[in-house]
Design an enzyme around this catalytic site. Sequence first.
Site, PDB file in Angstrom:
ATOM      1  CB  SER A  96      -0.857  -0.014   1.268  1.00  9.74           C
ATOM      2  OG  SER A  96      -1.433   1.254   1.487  1.00  9.74           O
ATOM      3  CE1 TYR A 100      -4.151  -2.061   5.040  1.00  5.54           C
ATOM      4  CE2 TYR A 100      -3.339   0.143   4.545  1.00  5.54           C
ATOM      5  CZ  TYR A 100      -3.876  -1.054   4.133  1.00  5.54           C
ATOM      6  OH  TYR A 100      -4.144  -1.251   2.793  1.00  5.54           O
TER       7      TYR A 100
HETATM    8  P1  NAD Z   1     -11.939  -5.566   1.194  1.00  4.47           P
HETATM    9  O1  NAD Z   1     -12.169  -5.230   2.632  1.00  4.47           O
HETATM   10  O2  NAD Z   1     -13.005  -5.211   0.219  1.00  4.47           O
HETATM   11  O3  NAD Z   1     -11.616  -7.139   1.087  1.00  4.47           O
HETATM   12  C1  NAD Z   1     -10.819  -7.827   2.004  1.00  4.47           C
HETATM   13  C2  NAD Z   1     -11.362  -9.252   2.107  1.00  4.47           C
HETATM   14  O4  NAD Z   1     -10.489 -10.017   2.963  1.00  4.47           O
HETATM   15  C3  NAD Z   1     -12.764  -9.330   2.723  1.00  4.47           C
HETATM   16  O5  NAD Z   1     -13.663  -9.998   1.846  1.00  4.47           O
HETATM   17  C4  NAD Z   1     -12.558 -10.131   4.014  1.00  4.47           C
HETATM   18  O6  NAD Z   1     -13.649 -10.982   4.356  1.00  4.47           O
HETATM   19  C5  NAD Z   1     -11.302 -10.946   3.685  1.00  4.47           C
HETATM   20  N1  NAD Z   1     -10.615 -11.411   4.890  1.00  4.47           N
HETATM   21  C6  NAD Z   1     -10.435 -10.741   6.063  1.00  4.47           C
HETATM   22  N2  NAD Z   1      -9.819 -11.524   6.953  1.00  4.47           N
HETATM   23  C7  NAD Z   1      -9.568 -12.720   6.332  1.00  4.47           C
HETATM   24  C8  NAD Z   1      -8.958 -13.936   6.741  1.00  4.47           C
HETATM   25  N3  NAD Z   1      -8.437 -14.086   7.978  1.00  4.47           N
HETATM   26  N4  NAD Z   1      -8.889 -14.951   5.842  1.00  4.47           N
HETATM   27  C9  NAD Z   1      -9.398 -14.825   4.600  1.00  4.47           C
HETATM   28  N5  NAD Z   1     -10.007 -13.690   4.161  1.00  4.47           N
HETATM   29  C10 NAD Z   1     -10.084 -12.654   5.017  1.00  4.47           C
HETATM   30  O7  NAD Z   1     -10.523  -4.923   0.797  1.00  4.47           O
HETATM   31  P2  NAD Z   1     -10.048  -4.210  -0.562  1.00  4.47           P
HETATM   32  O8  NAD Z   1     -10.271  -2.733  -0.409  1.00  4.47           O
HETATM   33  O9  NAD Z   1     -10.587  -4.908  -1.753  1.00  4.47           O
HETATM   34  O10 NAD Z   1      -8.463  -4.438  -0.450  1.00  4.47           O
HETATM   35  C11 NAD Z   1      -7.817  -5.623  -0.903  1.00  4.47           C
HETATM   36  C12 NAD Z   1      -6.334  -5.545  -0.544  1.00  4.47           C
HETATM   37  O11 NAD Z   1      -5.759  -4.361  -1.103  1.00  4.47           O
HETATM   38  C13 NAD Z   1      -6.087  -5.456   0.972  1.00  4.47           C
HETATM   39  O12 NAD Z   1      -4.907  -6.164   1.291  1.00  4.47           O
HETATM   40  C14 NAD Z   1      -5.892  -3.981   1.193  1.00  4.47           C
HETATM   41  O13 NAD Z   1      -5.137  -3.717   2.351  1.00  4.47           O
HETATM   42  C15 NAD Z   1      -5.150  -3.600  -0.085  1.00  4.47           C
HETATM   43  N6  NAD Z   1      -5.233  -2.183  -0.416  1.00  4.47           N
HETATM   44  C16 NAD Z   1      -6.447  -1.570  -0.621  1.00  4.47           C
HETATM   45  C17 NAD Z   1      -6.477  -0.211  -0.943  1.00  4.47           C
HETATM   46  C18 NAD Z   1      -7.780   0.508  -1.190  1.00  4.47           C
HETATM   47  O14 NAD Z   1      -7.738   1.730  -1.409  1.00  4.47           O
HETATM   48  N7  NAD Z   1      -8.935  -0.174  -1.199  1.00  4.47           N
HETATM   49  C19 NAD Z   1      -5.290   0.512  -1.040  1.00  4.47           C
HETATM   50  C20 NAD Z   1      -4.078  -0.139  -0.825  1.00  4.47           C
HETATM   51  C21 NAD Z   1      -4.063  -1.491  -0.524  1.00  4.47           C
END
Ligand code: NAD
Length: 275
Positions: A155, A168
């Site tokens: 990230s 985070y």
């Molecule tokens: P999201 O919250 O929509 O999806 C995360 C998923 O992980 C959820 O469906 C949740 O049920 C699942 N999860 C949580 N704990 C778990 C576990 N122990 N085992 C299996 N599954 C589990 O998140 P997103 O926004 O789609 O982000 C996806 C990835 O990208 C994450 O790693 C996030 O940190 C990273 N990210 C997101 C952004 C953003 O702006 N959305 C920016 C940088 C990085």
Amino acid sequence: MSYLDQFFGLSGKVAVITGGGGVLAYEIGSGLSQAGVKIVFLDINEEAAQAAATRINEKGGDAIGLKTNVLDLDALKVTRDEVLAKYGKVDILLNAAGGNMPGATISPEQTVFDLNISDLDKVTSLNFNGTVLPSMVFGEVMAKQQSGNIINFSSMAAMQSITRVLGYSTAKAAVSNFTAWMAMEMAMKFGGTVRVNAIAPGFFIGNQNRALLTNPDGSYTDRGNKVINKTPMGRFGEARELVGAIMFLASDSAASFVTGIVLPIDGGFSTFSGV
Ligand code: NAD
């Protein structure tokens, strides 16, 4: 087959996507599916993983959704066996499970000295251990196959300090570091046949940050405006804008000599001091 299909060579590959019930995972899975990749969505929320798979299958793709916990080695091994029984191989692992938790952030009324250590542990564990454990289980399959690649989710928070977001950010910095380490390990011990890279998305509106960045009427919050002002492109990312980078990194022909990198996808956020 078009030149691009041949060049990227993704058709027929099997991709396992953790956090597969999430917003970014679905868009990436959908894009890869259109390139002919079979998708396995894994999520602790089984319904969400299966719903993502159903949406892909309704569009003519080949996807399944399975329940697993990225923090449970035994559960991951059971899942690995299920995937191998169905598809016989794993070509791509996307470690998308992750996210922030309110307790691991510092609210405006708090300072670092009020940090909740138990919540810090939880968020660190989900983002870091939740990347390491699936990499061990599915990476071992790839090492035996002598082919495959892993893409981690770091990230922008890993690169610069972002107010309030402590746990985070440090966990994602560890994901970036682990990406480089694991890339070296796999290249040196397994003849360069398994690559490991990461993407570092900037700000994309997702389930976890929507309320922080946007108001109910769709306008930006103060924090949302701060992000936009530090993003030279002046907007948030769209989830589909991650797909091209993932296809490149996942392609053993297009990215054959690329391993250990963390690729920013951020509208220029990481390049700009804000001044
Ligand atoms: P999201 O919250 O929509 O999806 C995360 C998923 O992980 C959820 O469906 C949740 O049920 C699942 N999860 C949580 N704990 C778990 C576990 N122990 N085992 C299996 N599954 C589990 O998140 P997103 O926004 O789609 O982000 C996806 C990835 O990208 C994450 O790693 C996030 O940190 C990273 N990210 C997101 C952004 C953003 O702006 N959305 C920016 C940088 C990085």
